[in-house]
Design a protein around this motif. Sequence first.
Motif, PDB file in Angstrom:
ATOM      1  N   SER A  57      -6.201 -27.318  16.762  1.00 20.35           N
ATOM      2  CA  SER A  57      -7.471 -27.237  17.489  1.00 20.35           C
ATOM      3  C   SER A  57      -8.547 -28.114  16.843  1.00 20.35           C
ATOM      4  O   SER A  57      -9.498 -28.520  17.498  1.00 20.35           O
ATOM      5  N   LYS A  58      -8.403 -28.420  15.558  1.00 23.44           N
ATOM      6  CA  LYS A  58      -9.365 -29.283  14.860  1.00 23.44           C
ATOM      7  C   LYS A  58      -9.188 -30.742  15.247  1.00 23.44           C
ATOM      8  O   LYS A  58     -10.051 -31.579  14.984  1.00 23.44           O
ATOM      9  N   GLN A  59      -8.028 -31.084  15.841  1.00 21.24           N
ATOM     10  CA  GLN A  59      -7.738 -32.451  16.304  1.00 21.24           C
ATOM     11  C   GLN A  59      -7.926 -33.495  15.188  1.00 21.24           C
ATOM     12  O   GLN A  59      -8.565 -34.536  15.375  1.00 21.24           O
ATOM     13  N   ILE A  60      -7.333 -33.201  14.048  1.00 27.15           N
ATOM     14  CA  ILE A  60      -7.368 -34.124  12.914  1.00 27.15           C
ATOM     15  C   ILE A  60      -6.213 -35.115  13.059  1.00 27.15           C
ATOM     16  O   ILE A  60      -5.055 -34.713  13.062  1.00 27.15           O
TER      17      ILE A  60
ATOM     18  N   ASN B 119      -9.737 -35.149   4.733  1.00 22.62           N
ATOM     19  CA  ASN B 119      -9.191 -34.027   5.496  1.00 22.62           C
ATOM     20  C   ASN B 119      -8.217 -33.127   4.739  1.00 22.62           C
ATOM     21  O   ASN B 119      -7.766 -32.119   5.290  1.00 22.62           O
TER      22      ASN B 119
ATOM     23  N   SER C 197      -4.410 -23.196  14.985  1.00 23.50           N
ATOM     24  CA  SER C 197      -5.766 -23.338  14.454  1.00 23.50           C
ATOM     25  C   SER C 197      -5.988 -24.741  13.905  1.00 23.50           C
ATOM     26  O   SER C 197      -7.040 -25.352  14.109  1.00 23.50           O
ATOM     27  N   TYR C 198      -4.960 -25.257  13.225  1.00 24.29           N
ATOM     28  CA  TYR C 198      -5.071 -26.615  12.677  1.00 24.29           C
ATOM     29  C   TYR C 198      -5.128 -27.639  13.807  1.00 24.29           C
ATOM     30  O   TYR C 198      -5.947 -28.571  13.787  1.00 24.29           O
TER      31      TYR C 198
ATOM     32  N   LEU D 110      -8.536 -29.376   4.794  1.00 22.12           N
ATOM     33  CA  LEU D 110      -8.439 -28.717   6.096  1.00 22.12           C
ATOM     34  C   LEU D 110      -6.991 -28.450   6.502  1.00 22.12           C
ATOM     35  O   LEU D 110      -6.733 -27.757   7.474  1.00 22.12           O
TER      36      LEU D 110
ATOM     37  N   HIS E 287      -1.712 -35.229  16.057  1.00 22.66           N
ATOM     38  CA  HIS E 287      -2.789 -34.367  15.564  1.00 22.66           C
ATOM     39  C   HIS E 287      -2.250 -32.991  15.162  1.00 22.66           C
ATOM     40  O   HIS E 287      -3.024 -32.075  14.881  1.00 22.66           O
TER      41      HIS E 287
END
Length: 280
Positions: free
Chosen positions: A178-181, A153, A175-176, A156, A117
């Motif tokens: 934290s989005k858990q993509i 995604n 920050s990226y 993002l 992620h």
Amino acid sequence: MEGRIWIPKNVEKKEACPCGSEKTYEKCCLKKGLKYRNYGKNHEDKNILIEESECDREYRKITGVVLDTINKADMENGLSVSYGVESLKQLYGLYEDSISIFSKYSSCTKGCSQCCHMYVDLTAMEAEVIRKFVIENFTNEEIEKIMCRLEENKDLVPDYRELVGLEKMSDQLDSYWSKQIPCPFLNEEKECGIYQVRPVKCRTFMAFSKEENCTYEDNKSFRIETPMGNGLLIGADAISTNVKRFKDLKAEDKKTNLLALKKSIYHWFKDGFNNIDRSI
């Protein structure tokens, strides 16, 4: 998911010898010229003890392939894509063989996907190896599903131009994360669908703390920067910048002195897998 990077320390002369004998280090392996370094304790509370000459030997194998590849590059025309693909795969194989020195201490297991992620960037040559693998091994239906994830995604994901030379890059990457993509190649079983050809950044990321420390909420993981990993990173960069088709894809990173343009998976494949996106 930077966590902590542990800096190794020399084993003290009066400590027990890492080889397992009942002698002290100074009366055993040190006398034989073997220099051990302690990288800290892993998730099982074991000291990560590495003999330096082993690392040097494996590092030289990797850099030897890199130098041989560069020497074969025609200064005007550069390497062919096919030669670059084979050279990079050779580096991957050497690295996988060599990293067992460290991986036997690691807590990383199949199905643990916290690091999948994170923001991962890669060179054009790495992207080309992945592209070929997907075309040759994935069905049209599987590719369509991946393309849906990429499209969903891609806006993002940080653009490489937002990160190159950035003083506080870690803030952007955190920050990226934290989005858990999830990575578009992470399957339903939380396994990597392109494991055989996964990028260098994925190969060299190795955690040694407990699995629960790797979550975004906890983030108390620790990892090690290995000589072999650094050799692989430099090698992938050098191969990509010496392949004729990709030699103009450069974006110098003054912090690392690496030259190859590195973009995320989302941006290399934003238009599909017929070609990688070579826009700068």
